[in-house]
Design a protein around this motif. Structure first.
Motif, PDB file in Angstrom:
ATOM      1  N   LEU A  45      79.497  36.556   0.730  1.00  0.00           N
ATOM      2  CA  LEU A  45      78.579  37.568   0.222  1.00  0.00           C
ATOM      3  C   LEU A  45      79.352  38.804  -0.262  1.00  0.00           C
ATOM      4  CD1 LEU A  45      75.520  37.686  -0.012  1.00  0.00           C
ATOM      5  CD2 LEU A  45      75.429  38.786   2.214  1.00  0.00           C
ATOM      6  N   MET A  72      74.534  33.220  -4.120  1.00  0.00           N
ATOM      7  CA  MET A  72      74.236  34.414  -3.337  1.00  0.00           C
ATOM      8  C   MET A  72      73.118  34.126  -2.321  1.00  0.00           C
ATOM      9  SD  MET A  72      73.733  38.135  -4.658  1.00  0.00           S
ATOM     10  CE  MET A  72      74.202  39.256  -3.412  1.00  0.00           C
ATOM     11  N   PHE A  73      72.082  33.428  -2.781  1.00  0.00           N
ATOM     12  CA  PHE A  73      70.984  33.049  -1.888  1.00  0.00           C
ATOM     13  C   PHE A  73      71.503  32.177  -0.745  1.00  0.00           C
ATOM     14  CE2 PHE A  73      67.829  29.646  -0.980  1.00  0.00           C
ATOM     15  CZ  PHE A  73      66.953  30.415  -0.245  1.00  0.00           C
ATOM     16  N   LEU A  77      68.845  44.475  -7.036  1.00  0.00           N
ATOM     17  CA  LEU A  77      68.416  43.396  -6.148  1.00  0.00           C
ATOM     18  C   LEU A  77      69.589  42.846  -5.339  1.00  0.00           C
ATOM     19  CD1 LEU A  77      65.940  41.684  -5.316  1.00  0.00           C
ATOM     20  CD2 LEU A  77      66.742  39.964  -6.919  1.00  0.00           C
ATOM     21  N   ILE A 135      69.631  42.678  -1.406  1.00  0.00           N
ATOM     22  CA  ILE A 135      69.816  41.424  -0.667  1.00  0.00           C
ATOM     23  C   ILE A 135      70.882  41.611   0.403  1.00  0.00           C
ATOM     24  CG2 ILE A 135      70.701  39.064  -0.871  1.00  0.00           C
ATOM     25  CD1 ILE A 135      69.323  38.901  -3.596  1.00  0.00           C
ATOM     26  N   ILE A 136      71.995  42.249   0.014  1.00  0.00           N
ATOM     27  CA  ILE A 136      73.094  42.414   0.962  1.00  0.00           C
ATOM     28  C   ILE A 136      72.688  43.342   2.117  1.00  0.00           C
ATOM     29  CG2 ILE A 136      75.417  43.345   1.216  1.00  0.00           C
ATOM     30  CD1 ILE A 136      75.973  42.256  -1.598  1.00  0.00           C
ATOM     31  N   VAL A 154      73.352  34.190   1.792  1.00  0.00           N
ATOM     32  CA  VAL A 154      72.442  34.925   2.670  1.00  0.00           C
ATOM     33  C   VAL A 154      71.853  33.986   3.717  1.00  0.00           C
ATOM     34  CG1 VAL A 154      70.218  36.110   2.772  1.00  0.00           C
ATOM     35  CG2 VAL A 154      71.854  36.735   1.027  1.00  0.00           C
ATOM     36  N   VAL A 204      69.299  35.619 -10.124  1.00  0.00           N
ATOM     37  CA  VAL A 204      69.321  35.242  -8.703  1.00  0.00           C
ATOM     38  C   VAL A 204      68.029  34.504  -8.354  1.00  0.00           C
ATOM     39  CG1 VAL A 204      69.340  36.113  -6.335  1.00  0.00           C
ATOM     40  CG2 VAL A 204      70.787  37.192  -8.044  1.00  0.00           C
ATOM     41  N   LEU A 241      63.959  37.443   3.485  1.00  0.00           N
ATOM     42  CA  LEU A 241      64.459  38.678   4.073  1.00  0.00           C
ATOM     43  C   LEU A 241      63.329  39.643   4.414  1.00  0.00           C
ATOM     44  CD1 LEU A 241      67.432  39.022   1.601  1.00  0.00           C
ATOM     45  CD2 LEU A 241      67.619  38.534   4.024  1.00  0.00           C
ATOM     46  N   ALA A 274      70.235  41.482   4.290  1.00  0.00           N
ATOM     47  CA  ALA A 274      70.865  40.405   5.051  1.00  0.00           C
ATOM     48  C   ALA A 274      71.591  40.974   6.261  1.00  0.00           C
ATOM     49  CB  ALA A 274      71.829  39.619   4.160  1.00  0.00           C
ATOM     50  N   LEU A 334      63.127  35.308  -0.627  1.00  0.00           N
ATOM     51  CA  LEU A 334      64.455  34.859  -0.210  1.00  0.00           C
ATOM     52  C   LEU A 334      64.583  34.797   1.315  1.00  0.00           C
ATOM     53  CD1 LEU A 334      66.669  36.862  -2.724  1.00  0.00           C
ATOM     54  CD2 LEU A 334      66.004  34.471  -2.849  1.00  0.00           C
TER      55      LEU A 334
END
Lengths: 325, 281
Positions: free
Chosen positions: A293, A281-282, B125, B129-130, A285, A266, B220, B133, B218
């Motif tokens: 997602l 995925m990035f 990870l 991330i989810i 987001v 990622v 976040l 987000a 990223l």
């Protein structure tokens, strides 16, 4: 326990994991942010009635448990909805070019990291305690500590910007017409070099440390003394007896590590604009594309559960003691 | 083991000494630095955009003329704060769940271990991330996300130690004397898991620092004060990498690597405390 029974028991466990993770996804995406229309229709320009209509059409006015069953049925039949950003089915976006690009990058770097990591461990164990051994160990600890994306940025700055050897990012040169397949492949591999190096380096140290430690403990086993006592040279002892015995634990570790490798992908794909699933995925987001997602999450978890299952069976096949537990 | 003795063993080991020294320097920079710098985090225009390092601005400047040393010092605060806090919370959660799961067994144990299996099977990870987000960027959200998704390995090792501890004679003796469950857990089992828990917490710190950096990169992370990972996000987005402005990119990344490496060294030295067999006499 025989192998078939072990396989069945592990399959049940894998299914349990699947339902736990899919349920987590359901609650995350539906319950926590209000409901999916909240971010779709937050705008004050949209009439509350329109929103109500949409909620009804999407089935969001039904009780939560009913929604959960509809969701489960959809997941099990591979119906993952539409991407808000691309306006195409999520399944169509994921399966295709994106997945192939990730498989190429992750597959090649994992293979390279295994080969080089094993070679380094063999070298280190043959000269255990020497300067070679300690510098290889130090190197591994350092690569293990460096953030993946920063390593990528440093390599871009050094090899792409200063030395102009490699492209700054991307998967192929979009501005150029390629002459035939070989030209395209060469361009592709040229773009893949730096991300490949990053992903190989971050896996290398881990592989090395695991195999080295496994071999160190095996060196004290009785069969190693026997092998030495019967007059085998030290390198033959390491190669034929120690190395072989260290393989089963290594297989499991590589299996367990798959999840970590994807996390690395990622970050690497994001830095190098590599058009794979990690970069996707990035992007999902950044654009708050929740259906995409969620689809990515479900496909990733299926892939990893299957991979873990296969690795466990392989380990049980290689080392029968595991099945007895 | 009493803590002064643990510290002595840690300091006797060269790795432990080096790790502690580097870590102490970084913590000192985070604690004192923001008070020592004359600029604020959002004070722009104090120098030319992308100005290279000079005596007045030793780390150079960013795209809107902010002093990068100032950003670095404030970033240290966020990175280390999130790293330590998330590690402490996840270790606490993991130790508690492992303790209960191992001691009581039964359906609780089955359910918890299935959740652990599930969470360990997929890339952490990706889940982070989810979660991040959906929760939205923020300092405490990121601490929450990291700690809620990092406890499974701790729970698993603590559980397996508790499984063997609860069969020990001194625990049985306590039970026979009529000690209640709470007393047995608090007096006889939890203290015995402490060395293992501490060793795991050290590993959790390095994982949390890396995770925070990745999430901030990223986009976040905490939007108010950028951490080291957040600075690297700015550097990347503003084209510092493709322009070769190394002073923008090198210090934050190096600091993350140093922090993680020094924590790894400390955990390496701590091995001696946790496994007394390794101790030299």
């Amino acid at each position: 326990m025989g192998l078939p029974r072990y396989a069945a028991a592990r399959a049940a466990q894998t299914l349990a994991s699947f339902f736990i993770l899919v349920s987590i996804a359901f609650f995350l995406f539906r319950v926590m942010p209000g409901d999916p229309t909240a971010f779709l229709l937050e705008s004050p320009r949209i009439h509350p009635l329109t929103r109500e209509l949409l909620r009804r059409r999407l089935g969001l006015d039904r009780p939560l448990h009913e929604q959960f069953f509809v969701y489960m049925a959809n997941v099990l039949t591979g119906e993952l909805g539409y991407s808000l950003y691309y306006g195409r089915p999520v399944v169509e976006i994921i399966f295709g070019r994106r997945m192939l690009n990730t498989l190429a990058l992750v597959g090649s770097s994992t293979a390279a990291a295994i080969a080089v990591g094993l070679a380094m461990a063999l070298l280190s164990i043959r000269r255990y305690g020497s300067r070679v051994d300690s510098s290889l160990t130090a190197f591994s600890l350092v690569t293990y500590s460096i953030p993946t994306f920063w390593l990528g940025m440093m390599l871009i700055m050094l090899f792409s910007v200063n030395l102009r050897l490699f492209p700054v990012g991307g998967t192929i040169t979009a501005t150029r017409a390629h002459e035939g397949f070989l030209d395209l492949l060469a361009d592709y591999l040229w773009h893949m070099t730096l991300p490949f190096v990053v992903l190989t380096l971050i896996q290398l140290g881990y592989n090395f440390l695991i195999v080295r430690n496994a071999m160190l403990s095996i060196l004290q086993e009785d069969f190693v003394y026997v092998a030495r006592a019967k007059g085998l040279s030290e390198s033959a002892v390491v190669r034929r007896h120690v190395f072989r015995a260290a393989m089963p634990p290594f297989v499991t570790i590589v299996g367990l590590q798959l999840a970590g490798i994807f996390s690395g992908a990622v970050m690497t794909e994001t830095v190098f604009s590599w058009e794979g699933l990690g970069r996707l995925m990035f992007e999902a987001v950044s654009t708050r594309d929740y259906p995409l997602l969620q689809g990515l999450f479900i496909l990733i978890l299926v892939a990893f559960l299957v991979a873990n299952y296969v690795v466990d069976l392989l380990y049980a096949y290689l080392d029968p003691r595991v099945r007895l537990r | 083991m009493r803590s002064p003795e643990a510290l002595r063993i840690l300091l006797r080991n060269p790795y432990g000494r080096l790790g502690l020294a580097v870590l102490a320097a970084l913590v000192a920079a985070a604690a004192v630095g923001p008070h020592a710098t004359p600029y604020g985090v959002w004070q722009y225009g104090v120098c030319r955009p992308f100005e290279p390092p000079s005596l007045s601005h030793p780390f150079g400047c960013d795209e809107i003329g902010r002093d990068l040393l100032t950003l670095f010092l404030y970033g240290a605060r966020v990175s280390l704060f999130v790293g330590f806090l998330a590690a402490a919370l996840s270790t606490l959660l993991g130790a508690l769940l492992g303790l209960l799961s191992g001691y009581f067994g039964g359906p609780l144990d089955v359910v918890l271990m299935r959740v652990v299996d599930a969470l360990l099977a997929i890339p952490s990870l990706v889940l982070m991330i989810i979660f991040a987000a959906i929760l939205g960027p923020g300092l405490f959200n990121i601490v929450l996300v990291i700690s809620i998704l990092s406890w499974p390995p701790v729970a698993r090792v603590v559980r397996s130690q508790v499984l063997s501890l609860k069969e020990y004679p001194h625990v049985e003796a306590a039970r026979a004397c009529g000690a209640g469950t709470a007393r047995i857990l608090a007096k006889h089992i939890a203290p015995a898991t402490l060395p293992l828990v501490v060793a795991n917490m050290v590993l959790q710190v390095s994982n949390a620092i890396i995770a925070e950096a990745a999430l901030s990169f990223l986009g976040l992370g905490d939007p108010r004060i950028p951490s080291w990972g957040g600075i690297l996000r700015f550097a990347f987005r503003m084209g510092a990498v493709s322009a070769g402005y190394w002073w923008y990119v090198v210090p934050p990344g190096l600091a993350i690597a140093l922090a993680v490496l020094s924590v790894t060294f400390v955990s390496y030295a701590l091995d001696e405390i946790v496994n007394p067999k390794l101790r030299r006499h």
